[in-house]
Write an enzyme that holds these catalytic residues in place. Sequence first.
Site, PDB file in Angstrom:
ATOM      1  N   GLU A   1      51.359 102.195  70.434  1.00 30.18           N
ATOM      2  CA  GLU A   1      51.403 102.224  71.902  1.00 30.18           C
ATOM      3  C   GLU A   1      50.285 103.090  72.470  1.00 30.18           C
ATOM      4  O   GLU A   1      49.643 102.740  73.466  1.00 30.18           O
ATOM      5  CB  GLU A   1      52.751 102.766  72.393  1.00 30.18           C
ATOM      6  CG  GLU A   1      53.939 101.933  71.972  1.00 30.18           C
ATOM      7  CD  GLU A   1      54.544 102.362  70.644  1.00 30.18           C
ATOM      8  OE1 GLU A   1      53.776 102.745  69.720  1.00 30.18           O
ATOM      9  OE2 GLU A   1      55.772 102.320  70.528  1.00 30.18           O
TER      10      GLU A   1
ATOM     11  N   CYS B   1      54.854 108.749  72.798  1.00 33.34           N
ATOM     12  CA  CYS B   1      54.294 107.551  73.444  1.00 33.34           C
ATOM     13  C   CYS B   1      54.928 107.324  74.809  1.00 33.34           C
ATOM     14  O   CYS B   1      54.247 106.896  75.753  1.00 33.34           O
ATOM     15  CB  CYS B   1      54.476 106.331  72.548  1.00 33.34           C
ATOM     16  SG  CYS B   1      53.378 106.375  71.110  1.00 33.34           S
TER      17      CYS B   1
HETATM   18  N1  THU Z   1      55.155 104.216  65.161  1.00 28.65           N
HETATM   19  C1  THU Z   1      54.507 103.540  66.159  1.00 28.65           C
HETATM   20  O1  THU Z   1      53.344 103.164  66.019  1.00 28.65           O
HETATM   21  N2  THU Z   1      55.187 103.300  67.314  1.00 28.65           N
HETATM   22  C2  THU Z   1      56.502 103.577  67.491  1.00 28.65           C
HETATM   23  O2  THU Z   1      57.041 103.280  68.543  1.00 28.65           O
HETATM   24  C3  THU Z   1      57.275 104.209  66.427  1.00 28.65           C
HETATM   25  C4  THU Z   1      56.491 104.727  65.285  1.00 28.65           C
HETATM   26  C5  THU Z   1      54.449 104.409  63.897  1.00 28.65           C
HETATM   27  C6  THU Z   1      54.044 105.822  63.594  1.00 28.65           C
HETATM   28  C7  THU Z   1      53.946 105.769  62.081  1.00 28.65           C
HETATM   29  O3  THU Z   1      52.670 105.247  61.728  1.00 28.65           O
HETATM   30  C8  THU Z   1      54.992 104.759  61.677  1.00 28.65           C
HETATM   31  O4  THU Z   1      55.275 104.009  62.836  1.00 28.65           O
HETATM   32  C9  THU Z   1      56.275 105.381  61.150  1.00 28.65           C
HETATM   33  O5  THU Z   1      56.763 106.325  62.018  1.00 28.65           O
END
Ligand code: THU
Length: 140
Positions: free
Chosen positions: A56, A98
């Site tokens: 995000e 985020c």
């Molecule tokens: N992550 C995201 O990119 N967005 C989210 O809304 C939740 C978590 C990613 C961060 C990390 O690379 C992986 O997911 C596990 O937490």
Amino acid sequence: MNNYKELARAAISARRMAYAPYSKFYVGAAILSTDGQIFTGCNVENAAYGAGICAERTAVFKAVSEGAQEFEAIAVCGGNADLDVSAELPLTSPCGICRQALYEFGGDELTVLLVQSEDKWTEMKLGELLTLGFGPKNLA
Ligand code: THU
């Protein structure tokens, strides 16, 4: 954009670019600016774990760095299934950092689509995900 199918598809497509060798949780996002542009993002992890970034924030920072600052909606999808999977994904919602980053540019009214497939998503407002959010108005 009334029907968010194109945005959902963009998030699903962006997820295929995720770099997540540590968590193996692959996330895609697509943010729609009020002038109709779509910017995509994926999570990009790092061997020094704290240096990674979520999908995000990748999307919103890409957008802002290219001149867009007002947004209508963001679509998010995630899961540990294969990147090419066409099956339904588990519902994934933005992490707290985020939510705050998005609040700066979308405020309470930003639509957040929690996408599970190109035909299935849960639609929320950022104000529901981040109640009494702290934003630019608080510093005015
Ligand atoms: N992550 C995201 O990119 N967005 C989210 O809304 C939740 C978590 C990613 C961060 C990390 O690379 C992986 O997911 C596990 O937490």
